[in-house]
Design an enzyme around this catalytic site. Structure first.
Site, PDB file in Angstrom:
ATOM      1  N   THR A 244       3.014   0.735   5.367  1.00  0.00           N
ATOM      2  CA  THR A 244       2.883   1.186   3.978  1.00  0.00           C
ATOM      3  C   THR A 244       4.232   1.160   3.262  1.00  0.00           C
ATOM      4  O   THR A 244       5.270   1.253   3.895  1.00  0.00           O
ATOM      5  CB  THR A 244       2.297   2.627   3.917  1.00  0.00           C
ATOM      6  OG1 THR A 244       1.106   2.687   4.669  1.00  0.00           O
ATOM      7  CG2 THR A 244       2.022   3.086   2.504  1.00  0.00           C
ATOM      8  N   VAL A 273     -10.750   4.735   3.748  1.00  0.00           N
ATOM      9  CA  VAL A 273      -9.712   4.731   2.724  1.00  0.00           C
ATOM     10  C   VAL A 273      -8.743   5.849   3.058  1.00  0.00           C
ATOM     11  O   VAL A 273      -9.150   6.976   3.318  1.00  0.00           O
ATOM     12  CB  VAL A 273     -10.346   4.933   1.320  1.00  0.00           C
ATOM     13  CG1 VAL A 273      -9.267   5.151   0.278  1.00  0.00           C
ATOM     14  CG2 VAL A 273     -11.199   3.723   0.950  1.00  0.00           C
ATOM     15  N   ASP A 275      -4.734   7.765   2.326  1.00  0.00           N
ATOM     16  CA  ASP A 275      -4.129   8.526   1.227  1.00  0.00           C
ATOM     17  C   ASP A 275      -3.498   7.632   0.165  1.00  0.00           C
ATOM     18  O   ASP A 275      -3.346   8.041  -0.987  1.00  0.00           O
ATOM     19  CB  ASP A 275      -3.056   9.473   1.769  1.00  0.00           C
ATOM     20  CG  ASP A 275      -1.946   8.734   2.520  1.00  0.00           C
ATOM     21  OD1 ASP A 275      -2.240   7.688   3.147  1.00  0.00           O
ATOM     22  OD2 ASP A 275      -0.784   9.183   2.485  1.00  0.00           O
ATOM     23  N   THR A 295       4.131   8.062   3.148  1.00  0.00           N
ATOM     24  CA  THR A 295       3.665   7.140   4.177  1.00  0.00           C
ATOM     25  C   THR A 295       3.477   7.964   5.445  1.00  0.00           C
ATOM     26  O   THR A 295       4.225   8.916   5.672  1.00  0.00           O
ATOM     27  CB  THR A 295       4.670   5.991   4.444  1.00  0.00           C
ATOM     28  OG1 THR A 295       5.914   6.541   4.884  1.00  0.00           O
ATOM     29  CG2 THR A 295       4.906   5.149   3.206  1.00  0.00           C
ATOM     30  N   GLY A 296       2.495   7.609   6.240  1.00  0.00           N
ATOM     31  CA  GLY A 296       2.242   8.372   7.464  1.00  0.00           C
ATOM     32  C   GLY A 296       0.764   8.645   7.627  1.00  0.00           C
ATOM     33  O   GLY A 296      -0.075   7.878   7.155  1.00  0.00           O
ATOM     34  N   GLY A 298      -2.494   9.373   6.941  1.00  0.00           N
ATOM     35  CA  GLY A 298      -3.161   9.473   5.648  1.00  0.00           C
ATOM     36  C   GLY A 298      -4.143  10.625   5.554  1.00  0.00           C
ATOM     37  O   GLY A 298      -4.199  11.325   4.538  1.00  0.00           O
TER      38      GLY A 298
HETATM   39  N1  ASP Z   1      -0.746   6.403   4.942  1.00  0.00           N
HETATM   40  C1  ASP Z   1      -1.303   5.161   5.379  1.00  0.00           C
HETATM   41  C2  ASP Z   1      -2.758   5.319   5.642  1.00  0.00           C
HETATM   42  O1  ASP Z   1      -3.154   6.354   6.122  1.00  0.00           O
HETATM   43  C3  ASP Z   1      -0.688   4.605   6.616  1.00  0.00           C
HETATM   44  C4  ASP Z   1       0.803   4.573   6.644  1.00  0.00           C
HETATM   45  O2  ASP Z   1       1.455   5.138   5.794  1.00  0.00           O
HETATM   46  O3  ASP Z   1       1.355   3.958   7.551  1.00  0.00           O
HETATM   47  O4  ASP Z   1      -3.498   4.391   5.423  1.00  0.00           O
END
Ligand code: ASP
Length: 414
Positions: A244, A273, A275, A295-296, A298
């Site tokens: 992300t 889907v 975040d 990011t992380g 979600g």
């Molecule tokens: N936040 C993103 C999701 O959950 C994944 C990511 O940030 O790596 O789709």
């Protein structure tokens, strides 16, 4: 609270696959990220902050912003880089697909000066999801379009349809099908009251794992994955990567915008889907206050409406770092501070206040011992800044992979 340390063997994916559980110690709130103030005490503007994968694209966006370019267009310039890059497996073209082998993109954006927002979820066949999100904002009376409707809209707006599954990401997905861990996204999740952490492997399970790894290596070769990319491919199968990109941009006048774009979790359930396209979770910008993105994990971020929470915290007087830390603490609170579960959750928040103060905060120090979380900043000088972590230590991948005992690891590495 103490756990055994996740002890990565740096030079080998086998070593990485074979790690034990990490030592995770709750850490008190850290000091603010260096404010990067000018001699007058005011913060530098313009300033752009973004995720680590925006590093190669932020110079161009900064020059554009400095030359009077719009703040959202500057942020979109940054995220377009990873969206167009077939080798970035977490965003746009070449993003790792869902469990059906289909690349599904999520994105949202907010334009501070006009106080507008746009978003797309589960978008197929169009690589620049962030630009489609902007088109939803500028060319419809809606805020969010998803799935087939989003793709048809993008096509109507002139975005070309293309296959986003590169040959390499297709092969990694096929390898994942082969491996197909039972620890997938089906069934109750980490927040299920009856969830149990995986048990350490017994001897027979270790043998099973050893065979699985050999089978993956052979299959990777059969699929034509070049030898130098095989370990990385196996790593991405066993530890589905996250990625992300978020970017927030502030100009000299104090105008501010943000956007987030992703292909989401690798091998996610079709239609899932995260975040990133959720206004208020993956991104939130308020022209009166500032901008935040994430990011992380979600699912965890949606439950605390992370980006909105952070902007509201700043509105009520918290510094960017305090505001981000508070959102992270809400994630920890949602698990009653149960570190056995929280070790599988991670989050990075990118926080930019309207006056130019910023912070990068994260739940953990990094994903791996060798990879601390960073954000990229450009305020005339481009640099990577390590995030301030709520918990000192390294998060573990979820779903949890099979644990390989030390003895077997040594045997496998001979
Ligand atoms: N936040 C993103 C999701 O959950 C994944 C990511 O940030 O790596 O789709």
């Amino acid at each position: 609270m103490t756990f055994s340390r996740r002890d990565f063997v740096k030079t080998s994916v086998l070593g990485t696959l074979a790690t034990g559980v990490g030592t995770h110690t709750a850490k008190p709130l850290s000091e603010s990220v260096s404010p990067h103030q000018g001699s007058s005490g005011s913060y530098k503007r313009p300033v752009i902050i973004c995720a680590h994968n925006g590093y190669n694209y932020i110079d161009d966006a900064y020059a554009f912003l400095k030359g009077g370019g719009d703040t959202l267009d500057a942020a979109l310039r940054v995220v377009k880089g990873p969206e167009d890059d077939p080798n970035d497996t977490s965003v746009g073209l070449g993003g790792l697909p869902n469990e059906d082998g289909v690349v599904e993109l999520d994105s949202c954006c907010m334009h501070g000066p006009t106080r507008r927002a746009g978003s797309v979820g589960a978008l197929h066949n169009v690589k620049n999801a962030s630009q489609v999100a902007k088109a939803v904002m500028t060319d419809t009376g809606h805020v969010m379009l998803v799935g087939e409707g989003a793709e048809n809209f993008a096509h109507a707006m002139g975005f070309p349809r293309e296959n986003l599954l590169t040959d390499h990401s297709r092969k990694i997905w096929l390898l994942w099908k082969e491996y197909h861990t039972p620890n997938d996204w089906w069934g109750p999740g980490l927040d299920d009251p009856n969830w149990q952490p995986p048990r350490e492997a017994g001897k027979s399970q270790s043998e099973l794992w050893q065979n699985t790894y050999r089978r993956l290596e052979e299959r990777a070769a059969d699929l034509g994955i070049p030898p130098e990319l095989r370990e990385d491919a196996i790593y991405k199968v066993v530890y589905p990567p996250t990625g992300t990109i978020h970017c927030s941009a502030l100009n000299e006048k104090g105008e501010i915008s943000g956007c987030t774009t992703t292909s989401g979790l690798a091998y996610k359930m079709s239609g899932r889907v995260g975040d990133s396209p959720i206004i208020g979770a993956g991104c939130y910008t308020d022209q009166d206050v500032g901008s935040a993105g994430a990011t992380g994990s979600g699912e965890e971020n949606i439950k605390v409406a992370g980006a909105h929470t952070i902007v509201e915290n700043m509105r009520h007087g918290m510094t960017p770092e305090e505001a981000g830390m508070d959102a992270l603490k809400r994630i920890a609170r949602n698990y009653n501070h149960d570190m056995t579960r929280l070790q599988y959750v991670d989050m990075i928040y990118y926080v930019l206040r309207k006056d130019g103060a910023f912070a990068g905060v994260s739940l953990w120090t990094g994903y791996q011992a060798t990879k601390p979380h960073t954000i990229v900043v450009h305020d005339g000088e481009k640099r990577s800044v390590q995030t301030k972590a709520l918990f000192e230590g390294y998060s573990r991948d979820f779903p949890p992979p099979v644990q390989v005992p030390e003895a077997v690891k040594k045997q496998m590495m001979r």
